[in-house]
Design an enzyme around this catalytic site. Structure first.
Site, PDB file in Angstrom:
ATOM      1  NE  ARG B  46      38.512  38.954  41.821  1.00 40.41           N
ATOM      2  CZ  ARG B  46      38.108  38.072  40.900  1.00 40.41           C
ATOM      3  NH1 ARG B  46      37.813  38.433  39.658  1.00 40.41           N
ATOM      4  NH2 ARG B  46      37.985  36.790  41.203  1.00 40.41           N
ATOM      5  CB  ALA B  48      45.389  32.546  41.606  1.00 42.67           C
ATOM      6  CD  GLN B 194      35.667  39.705  45.165  1.00 41.09           C
ATOM      7  OE1 GLN B 194      34.894  39.285  46.022  1.00 41.09           O
ATOM      8  NE2 GLN B 194      36.893  40.073  45.438  1.00 41.09           N
ATOM      9  CG  ASP B 235      43.234  33.371  45.965  1.00 36.51           C
ATOM     10  OD1 ASP B 235      42.102  32.932  46.246  1.00 36.51           O
ATOM     11  OD2 ASP B 235      43.426  34.380  45.263  1.00 36.51           O
ATOM     12  CG  ASN B 253      39.408  30.057  46.757  1.00 34.70           C
ATOM     13  OD1 ASN B 253      40.017  30.727  45.925  1.00 34.70           O
ATOM     14  ND2 ASN B 253      38.131  29.786  46.632  1.00 34.70           N
ATOM     15  CE  LYS B 254      38.009  36.735  48.252  1.00 35.39           C
ATOM     16  NZ  LYS B 254      37.547  37.606  47.222  1.00 35.39           N
TER      17      LYS B 254
END
Lengths: 355, 355
Positions: B46, B48, B194, B235, B253-254
């Site tokens: 995982r 980017a 994460q 990302d 992003n996340k």
């Protein structure tokens, strides 16, 4: 059934065991004061009003489990138990306040039988008062909602956080009773997941359309226009913000509340705090409120599975502080207030609210 | 070892299996294209840059598992595999971009053996480039940090989100190499954790003092002055914000990144995005970026335990959009940029960054 009540047959406290939700709907009987304290610490019973009722019933329980020979020794023993109950969790004002109220009842008694009878009667009355004032609160708050609105809520300030009906969710239920359709977005509310485990359950039971989101997604929800109002409860409202927040007052509520208030402010979403006057602490300033720190294992492990290396340092505060400048509406059983609060007038309302 | 690389002996991809952290440190061998796609979908690999490398190695893998008789049929079969890999996850630009880059290599080949050799060589080179540019990025970003600073980070933008070194955490490692002590507050990053499962592990391995917090506590941390900078990865960065964000650009992003940017803004904490130019999408506008929606069971169940009633509706977006007005510094391998970006100049820098 009510979240917490008295079991006449077994002569003890019975409560919905919220640690077992959503998998099991079971009750737990607290037969002794240590069992009640454990239940408070492990969150079988929780929420500001729920803890208030637990404190009151706890003193009644203490009078029934202490059998000293003379009344003075009995009162001392009950007082020791009462102190242990009052300090089982520090942040919600209601726990120590309702224990204090029952101590007052105890002081006016002159015999053990009288103390046992009158403390239980007082606890039962307090529980009834909680339900009645939550309904009044809900009716006031429901006026803020329109048919078709979607409310975001954090943690659980519903029936299961009180004796019944709830505060933040009570507003939703009252709107529903008034014929308005209101949907709810429930934040998961890590680390103890009361949003996903508890709020979803009670909303579904009452037929409210509910969508669960991870706490991290609530900002995106507001950005995308999915939220018409954020409504939360409170564990303690102080009117004196202390050194950091000045005279504007502060809402102490479940960790993450502050973030949602900041995001609601950015997106012009009304941020509503629903809390009875019993949750308002007019004596202490924000500086004097202790924010409970919980065990780091709540993050290191989830449901028994290692979620972080075992030696990881964890900062795990249970509550945060939201300054009143971020609160658009404060809803109590006496009405809807728009901060900045007129402190004198608000305290006068609190007196009017006393049953 | 690197997060993802080629196993010469078994002639396949080998990666650290991030779904097993923190309990187990194991590797997974993707011997076939479907095994690689499954690994991308379930987040064994995982981040980017990690996904970019997976895409490149994936095309190399496809050339080795397809054994058509003639070159044209071989190219068609590899192209089908490449398309499936490129679309395994939608949000990070690097995955489809590096697959495209390898397709270009494939098109310039004239035989099956040549295609096998040159695609693998290109993937290996791309992995090396990723590590080198992350180190340059880290050195630029480290100039923003002072000795003794505490950095908050969200999700994992570390060595394990790239081939090695990382982006957001690469900045921390570079500061550490430059002799500065930098501590980290790692957000848990629900729903896939994460932060707690992966970021803590790699920071501890490199001797960085790390404190894990629930995502809900990050606002309180900033309010209490515990955070000197928030540093996250990306990302996908788009320079055209589309209808909602105009010409200021947007960082995808996340999920939860946006909330932290808003809070950092309120508390005057510098908000830093660390992302190589390979993550910048100069072609699409924000409107054209698909935000991946993930399975609701990621919230309904945690580690196999029911965390919400099974029938609960769930909204589970994996990413959110942070407008550049909330970004104080954008750090790439070519330097540190302070938005608003001069788009023409920034794109020229991107060309300079191409290896």
């Amino acid at each position: 059934m009510r979240t917490i009540t008295w079991d006449d047959e077994r002569d003890c406290i019975v409560m919905i065991d919220q640690t077992k939700l959503p998998a099991e709907h079971t009750t737990y009987h607290a037969e002794t004061v240590p069992e009640l304290i454990e239940s408070i610490e492990m969150l079988r019973i929780r929420g500001a009003s729920g803890l208030g009722a637990a404190g009151a019933y706890g003193v009644a329980l203490a009078t029934r489990r202490n059998d000293a020979d003379d009344f003075e020794a009995f009162v001392d023993a009950v007082a020791t138990d009462a102190e242990a109950i009052a300090t089982a969790r520090p942040t919600a004002v209601n726990l120590s306040r309702e224990v204090d109220s029952l101590r007052g009842v105890l002081r006016s008694c002159t015999s053990i039988p009288e103390a046992r009878e009158r403390t239980l009667a007082a606890a039962e009355e307090l529980a009834d008062v909680d339900v009645a004032r939550n309904k009044r609160l809900g009716e006031h708050g429901a006026e803020l909602l329109d048919d078709g609105d979607t409310v975001m809520t954090h943690c659980n300030a519903g029936a299961l956080a009180t004796v019944d009906w709830g505060t933040a969710l009570g507003v939703v239920y009252s709107a529903q009773e008034a014929g308005k359709r209101v949907d709810v977005i429930a934040n998961e509310t890590r680390p103890l997941n009361q949003g996903s485990r508890i709020t979803t359950v009670e909303l579904q039971e009452r037929g409210v359309e509910t969508t669960l989101v991870p706490d991290n997604a609530s900002g995106l929800c507001m950005q995308q226009g999915m939220v018409d109002a954020v409504i939360v409860g409170a564990d303690r409202v102080v009117l004196d913000g202390g050194e950091e927040f000045g005279d504007q007052g502060v809402v102490f509520n479940k960790i993450g509340t502050y973030k949602h208030a900041v995001l609601a402010d950015r997106h012009d979403v009304p941020f509503v705090v629903a809390a009875p006057h019993a949750t308002v602490d007019t004596e202490r300033s924000a500086d004097e409120v202790e924010i409970e720190q919980r065990d780091g294992d709540e993050l290191r492990k989830i449901y028994g599975t290692q979620n972080a290396p075992p030696e990881t340092a964890v900062y795990n505060p249970a509550f945060d502080a939201t300054p009143m400048e971020l609160v658009d509406y404060l809803v109590t059983e006496t009405g809807v207030y728009e901060p900045p609060l007129d402190r004198a007038a608000f305290e006068a309302e609190a007196d009017r609210a006393t049953p």
